[in-house]
Design a protein around this motif. Sequence first.
Motif, mmCIF file in Angstrom:
data_model
loop_
_atom_site.group_PDB
_atom_site.id
_atom_site.type_symbol
_atom_site.label_atom_id
_atom_site.label_comp_id
_atom_site.label_asym_id
_atom_site.label_seq_id
_atom_site.Cartn_x
_atom_site.Cartn_y
_atom_site.Cartn_z
ATOM 1 N N GLU A 13 29.871 46.437 36.511
ATOM 2 C CA GLU A 13 30.981 46.583 37.488
ATOM 3 C C GLU A 13 32.174 45.513 36.977
ATOM 4 O OE1 GLU A 13 29.638 46.046 41.606
ATOM 5 O OE2 GLU A 13 28.891 48.086 41.584
ATOM 6 N N ARG A 14 31.847 44.538 36.419
ATOM 7 C CA ARG A 14 32.806 43.462 36.264
ATOM 8 C C ARG A 14 31.987 42.407 35.271
ATOM 9 N NH1 ARG A 14 35.100 39.761 39.329
ATOM 10 N NH2 ARG A 14 34.547 38.441 37.827
ATOM 11 N N VAL A 23 40.671 40.839 31.828
ATOM 12 C CA VAL A 23 40.967 41.840 32.762
ATOM 13 C C VAL A 23 41.007 43.030 32.053
ATOM 14 C CG1 VAL A 23 43.528 41.540 33.113
ATOM 15 C CG2 VAL A 23 41.983 42.857 34.766
ATOM 16 N N TRP A 161 33.837 49.424 39.095
ATOM 17 C CA TRP A 161 35.138 48.544 39.156
ATOM 18 C C TRP A 161 35.141 47.491 40.260
ATOM 19 C CZ3 TRP A 161 35.353 53.770 40.122
ATOM 20 C CH2 TRP A 161 35.008 54.126 41.611
ATOM 21 N N ASP A 162 35.521 46.375 40.323
ATOM 22 C CA ASP A 162 35.818 45.609 41.524
ATOM 23 C C ASP A 162 37.089 45.383 41.925
ATOM 24 O OD1 ASP A 162 36.742 43.871 39.205
ATOM 25 O OD2 ASP A 162 36.578 42.144 40.358
ATOM 26 N N SER A 188 37.791 40.751 35.920
ATOM 27 C CA SER A 188 37.831 41.999 36.642
ATOM 28 C C SER A 188 38.006 43.284 36.026
ATOM 29 C CB SER A 188 39.030 41.938 37.571
ATOM 30 O OG SER A 188 38.661 41.089 38.914
ATOM 31 N N LEU A 189 37.691 44.128 36.653
ATOM 32 C CA LEU A 189 37.653 45.660 36.026
ATOM 33 C C LEU A 189 38.506 46.425 37.203
ATOM 34 C CD1 LEU A 189 34.681 47.322 34.113
ATOM 35 C CD2 LEU A 189 36.860 48.745 35.441
#
Length: 231
Positions: A13-14, A23, A161-162, A188-189
């Motif tokens: 997720e990240r 990022v 993703w977050d 982050s994603l």
Amino acid sequence: MAPGPAGLTPVFERAPQGTEKRVALTFDADMTADQGPRAAAGERFDNPALIETLRRLKVPSTVFMTGRWAEEYPDQAKAIGNDPVFEIANHSYSHYSFKPDCYGLPVLPQKEMAADVERAFAAFRAAGARNVVPYFRFPGGCYDDRALQSLAPAKVTAVQWDVVSGDAFAKDGDAVAEQVLAGVKPGSLVVMHCTRSAAPVTEAAIRRIVPELRARGYRFVKVSELMAERG
Ligand SMILES: [Zn+2]
């Protein structure tokens, strides 16, 4: 990534919360298997201006492409998949859901799930795309343990993703940019779209997001890099 518990497809997720300001921007190139007639009637599921802006700003990015999209736009799939700025990941062939009740998407039978993912990889190869990575994003982000089990033979890592950009059907690029800028943390994603008809302001949002995050000290990386440096 190594297999998850009980042989389930692993889910990323990240990156772990760290101090390094990296990022990953990801772009879903959506096109559903039954949208061919709409494309034939002129609807644009691609977004060449967005790809050009990412190139011009030198933003390493991961494009989650459906196999159906690659069949509709083989020249673009090839160009994206031969440009070191990008990597192509798998967003299924059909963009049908891998779980019931997912934003009204048609639901893929469980026994067809792994084949649908393989069919997308085959479409990327047929287009001549080279930078293809073994990551998979569930259509709509919808999945359950049955889906993770069914996909285990495909040996992909599922990528969520977050940060939700909110670019789908958005009309205001600044609002999308603000939502992303408010949500990004180190590691982050971000999920965005490379589908002009369904996400018409993404390119405008990117022109604001990229310089602003760079000014805050962020470096843009592909998912593969975010994952490689993980924990
Ligand atoms: Zn999608």
